[in-house]
Design an enzyme around this catalytic site. Structure first.
Site, PDB file in Angstrom:
ATOM      1  N   ILE B  14     118.188 -31.074   8.584  1.00 27.22           N
ATOM      2  CA  ILE B  14     119.454 -30.296   7.786  1.00 27.22           C
ATOM      3  C   ILE B  14     119.942 -28.516   8.114  1.00 27.22           C
ATOM      4  CG2 ILE B  14     119.800 -29.609   4.640  1.00 27.22           C
ATOM      5  CD1 ILE B  14     119.259 -32.961   5.748  1.00 27.22           C
ATOM      6  N   HIS B  15     120.445 -29.034   8.955  1.00 27.28           N
ATOM      7  CA  HIS B  15     120.634 -27.409   9.205  1.00 27.28           C
ATOM      8  C   HIS B  15     121.482 -26.383   8.380  1.00 27.28           C
ATOM      9  CE1 HIS B  15     124.210 -28.569  11.743  1.00 27.28           C
ATOM     10  NE2 HIS B  15     123.189 -29.949  11.906  1.00 27.28           N
ATOM     11  N   ALA B  16     122.434 -25.473   8.825  1.00 24.63           N
ATOM     12  CA  ALA B  16     123.687 -24.545   7.988  1.00 24.63           C
ATOM     13  C   ALA B  16     124.762 -26.067   7.888  1.00 24.63           C
ATOM     14  CB  ALA B  16     123.706 -23.167   9.459  1.00 24.63           C
TER      15      ALA B  16
END
Lengths: 571, 88
Positions: B14-16
């Protein structure tokens, strides 16, 4: 009026008002606030202004760069509405009775530190996002103008300390007529970008940001590296003339678009273009490129948060091969690592990035990445005339290993029934002296050489090309370089192979006569250099250039070589 | 309160970008929405909160919502996670 000298990085003349892309002064001090309600309102107003600005930037970015690249601005907008950030700031203003600037800085620093301390490079970089948003908020609180290259809406010359790839991507190409930077040389990223965008540029001016004010009238002369600040009416008229002449010369050059490149005594060579993305093909076609001599695939990998998929790569390669309609396309496999970082790969920082874990070294180690790229290339090969080139080859062992991996992927695809072009030439870049010295041995196993002069020069003279204090050692015309180039070309020809050059030297008007004399087969350069080079080559006699270069090879210094070229060719 | 467990399927975690997507969805609802991961509990309407967790591939997390539209909130978040290939 005053005059500034720099390095001519991209030809042409721009006359327009200056747009200074400089960091604003965002300093402030902590203050005691009596009326905290007013202070909170001031903060909220800065929030609202910043939000609408960021939304506008996001919309522009979406149009120019696509939804994927614009997504980061969405995250920035969300930071401005983040209850865990905004709530505590307002709370702090009220309870501590401090100014909004101070409360903002305290809270955002807390988050910045938190992200910086995370053990994942990608997350560490998110600290930059918070810094970015904080800067915007601060600028509105302090009433300082914040510069934003994507919002330029009139014709300007951009004045910057340096332009990063993301700055350049944000420039509104319709209005940016030219640019100057304080740092950098002919081969710095911004210079290469300027040439591919065909924007006049002067780099390495050292103090353009100090001497030029926003709104000053500026002339950027990308032909001889001069910048005139607030010039007199006469100088402007003079330059308008020059601008016209340059345009006329361009019209003359344009006549050569569909011509072959043949010297006055009938020796033919191939003029190719260096490209970074499929979009660059327009320039190649418009400028009469006979091939793509260097497709830098690293742009597929940069500015993203994960590796490009095989499919994404396949589409890009297919587009380039189709775009060149059967003309040769030399694709360089991933040249990354060391100084060119990919945050999602989390490579450790190195003491000497240019001598470190990069290019083919990285690909042979991280074979998943390499194999994915090779599969995409092989699958795309039926759409045109593909040639594959490995970068930074230092030993024959590396080349054999890379070629074996390519062969394995090929066999696997064939076994699965995938169609692959019958013959794909496989070559190497010669940019390390060890490979140039052993070129005769390599020539028996490779299909071609492409000499990468920027790195070859840096490794031959042991001088970092990004270090300005040793920039005098960037000497393309030094007889030492000419001798190495000669070894490579002669070795190729002895085995019936071809030798090309991709690098700034291939399109340089002093170097071209020497390279013709050495028998170079393919010259790969910025698309905009092709037509001037063709015009120059048509006037040269190969026999004269052989004599010239034979003399040059015996000379002592680069200066002597330059002098001889000028005398012989009338440059 | 409605609660649901997920497992991250996106290789990058779950990155930016996914975080921004989740926060945008959560913002559409009046309910409080929280994310439970590794003993930490963060407000799903806070992008900094979500990103600060650095949830990686293959990890599990729990979403819970409480408020007037809690069921709708969880349903739509589950749908977003699935259609974007983030988690199931």
């Amino acid at each position: 009026m005053s005059l500034l000298k720099g390095i001519a990085a991209s030809s042409g003349i721009a006359i327009a008002k200056a747009y200074c892309l400089v960091e604003p002064d965002l300093s402030f001090s902590k203050k005691k606030i009596e009326d905290s309600a007013t202070e909170v309102a001031r903060f909220q107003s800065a929030l609202a202004t910043s939000k609408s600005e960021l939304e506008a930037i996001r919309d522009v970015a979406e149009k120019e760069l696509g939804a994927d690249d614009a997504a980061i601005f969405n995250a920035h907008v969300l930071v401005l509405t983040d209850p865990e950030l905004i709530g505590p700031i307002e709370e702090k203003i009220k309870t501590d009775q401090v100014n909004a600037e101070f409360a903002l800085k305290e809270m955002s620093d807390m988050f910045i530190t938190m992200f910086e301390q995370m053990d994942n490079a990608y997350m560490q970089e998110r600290a930059a996002d918070i810094r970015d948003v904080t800067k915007r908020l601060l600028s509105h609180l302090l009433g300082v103008k914040i510069v934003n290259p994507s919002m330029i809406s009139e014709e300007v010359v951009v004045i910057a300390e340096d332009l990063t790839p993301s700055d350049t991507a944000q420039l509104n190409r319709q209005f940016v007529k030219g640019f100057t930077t304080d740092i950098g040389g002919r081969t710095s990223h911004s210079a290469i970008m300027a040439r591919s965008l065909e924007i006049p540029a002067v780099v390495g001016t050292q103090e353009s940001t100090k001497l030029i004010q926003d709104g000053d009238l500026v002339i950027v002369d990308g032909l001889n590296g001069e910048i005139h600040i607030n010039p007199s009416a006469e100088v402007v008229a003079d330059y308008k003339n020059k601008q016209q002449q340059f345009e006329q010369q361009k019209v003359e050059w344009a006549k050569l678009v569909n011509e072959k490149t043949i010297t006055a005594d009938g020796h033919q060579v191939e003029l190719a273009a260096n490209i970074g993305t499929p979009e660059d093909l327009v320039g190649v076609v418009n400028n009469g490129g006979e091939a793509v001599g260097l497709y830098r695939t690293e742009f597929l990998y940069m500015g993203k948060d994960q590796l490009p998929t095989e499919e994404e790569q396949f589409e890009a390669y297919k587009k380039v091969l189709q775009g060149m309609a059967g003309k040769p396309v030399v694709v360089r496999t991933l040249d990354i690592g060391g100084d060119k970082e990919l945050s999602y790969l989390q490579l450790p920082e190195e003491m000497n990035p240019f001598l470190g874990f990069r290019a083919i070294r990285l690909c042979l180690e991280e074979q998943d990445i390499f194999r994915t790229q090779l599969r995409a290339l092989l699958r795309a090969s039926t759409f045109g005339n593909l040639k594959i080139m490995f970068p930074m080859i230092a030993t024959l062992g590396e080349f054999r290993q890379a070629k074996a991996i390519l062969e394995e992927e090929k066999q696997e695809l064939l076994a699965a029934g995938t169609e692959i072009a019958e013959h794909i030439e496989v070559g190497i870049m010669v940019e390390i002296p060890s490979t140039a010295v052993q070129a005769d041995v390599f020539a028996k196993e490779v299909d071609f050489f492409s000499i990468g002069t920027n790195d070859l020069i840096q490794y031959t003279f042991a001088a970092d090309r990004m270090n300005e204090r040793v920039s005098y050692l960037y000497q393309p015309y030094n007889p030492a370089i000419l001798r190495l180039v000669k070894m490579v070309i002669d070795a190729a020809h002895k085995e019936g192979k071809w030798a090309g050059m991709c690098g700034e030297m291939a399109g340089d008007e002093i170097a071209v006569p020497l390279l013709i004399g050495l028998g170079l087969d393919e010259f790969s350069m910025s698309a905009t250099s092709i037509l001037p080079a063709r015009a120059q080559i048509k006037k040269l006699k190969k026999s004269d250039m052989v004599e010239l270069v034979n003399e040059a090879l015996q000379m002592g210094t680069a200066e002597e070589v330059v002098q001889a070229v000028k005398e012989r060719t009338g440059l | 309160m409605v609660e649901k467990q997920f497992k991250v399927t996106d290789k990058a975690g779950i990155h930016a970008r996914p975080a921004a997507m989740l926060v945008s969805v959560a913002n559409k609802f009046v309910s409080d929405v929280n994310l439970d991961y590794g003993g930490k509990n963060v407000n799903l309407k806070s992008i900094l909160g979500v990103m600060s967790l650095g949830i990686g591939h293959g990890e599990t997390f729990k979403l819970n919502a409480s408020g007037a539209d809690e069921q709708d909130a969880i349903n739509e978040l589950a749908k977003t996670l699935k259609t974007e290939g983030l988690a199931e």
